[in-house]
Enzyme design. Sequence first.
Site, PDB file in Angstrom:
ATOM      1  N   GLU A   1      -1.658  -6.796   7.336  1.00  0.00           N
ATOM      2  CA  GLU A   1      -0.342  -6.582   7.938  1.00  0.00           C
ATOM      3  C   GLU A   1      -0.178  -7.502   9.143  1.00  0.00           C
ATOM      4  OE1 GLU A   1       2.661  -6.148   8.086  1.00  0.00           O
ATOM      5  OE2 GLU A   1       2.919  -3.992   7.737  1.00  0.00           O
TER       6      GLU A   1
ATOM      7  N   HIS B   1       0.827  -1.209   0.000  1.00  0.00           N
ATOM      8  CA  HIS B   1       0.000   0.000   0.000  1.00  0.00           C
ATOM      9  C   HIS B   1       0.863   1.261   0.000  1.00  0.00           C
ATOM     10  CE1 HIS B   1       0.896   0.921   4.218  1.00  0.00           C
ATOM     11  NE2 HIS B   1       0.759  -0.374   4.461  1.00  0.00           N
TER      12      HIS B   1
END
EC number: 5.4.2.11
Length: 250
Positions: free
Chosen positions: A89, A11
């Site tokens: 994550e 990202h």
Amino acid sequence: MAVTKLVLVRHGESQWNNENRFTGWYDVDLSDKGRSEAKAAGQLLKDEGFAFDFAYTSVLKRAIHTLWNVLDELDQAWLPVEKSWKLNERHYGALQGLNKAETAEKYGDEQVKQWRRGFAITPPELTRDDERFPGHDPRYASLSDKELPLTESLALTIERVVPYWNETILPRIKSGERVIIAAHGNSLRALVKYLDNMGEDEILELNIPTGVPLVYEFDENFKPIKRYYLGNADEIAAKAAAVANQGKAK
């Protein structure tokens, strides 16, 4: 035989990347810079002639919005997308929300490096009554107690990422579909370690920059034969170095 390609994108810069805070499963959005990085990644892919049949991302909006921006630049906003927590994550436990440099000043650079980059080392755990515990979040309502992390190491992140790769993503690639994955620094490090059969010391030094397309090429047996970033090599190296320096005391 045509080379099979896979594109990975971490990202773009998030609001907490910008503030140098441990993020983990906390759902912060992209910064303005992060949105620009995502659009630039999409433009790079477009310039190189990439197009896709299917996309994967996590259930965290910094990755989802990165994918949106990439696909928008490719004029493929219609593309089918599967979102999975298994691409989230790694969970940073009780460190989530803390400033990385301040944490390094308190515990030392080496301890924070081990928490951030050590293979089997977990940050301090959350408690289940902590508001940051994912069991309080409706998007994880279907997860079992065992699946809900209080903290994670990279090794534990691999335990969820790699089965998802083998059972869900790889079969789609083997069927001939062109796939892009927008995810996170550590979920992508987990996948890179597996694909490239990296040792623990080698993965410790791998830093994936934000918003830069990472291309894998596979042979006919779907074994990696090449891995490379798209874009200016000096700029990419500088961004990777900046990621490495986030966990150091000022």
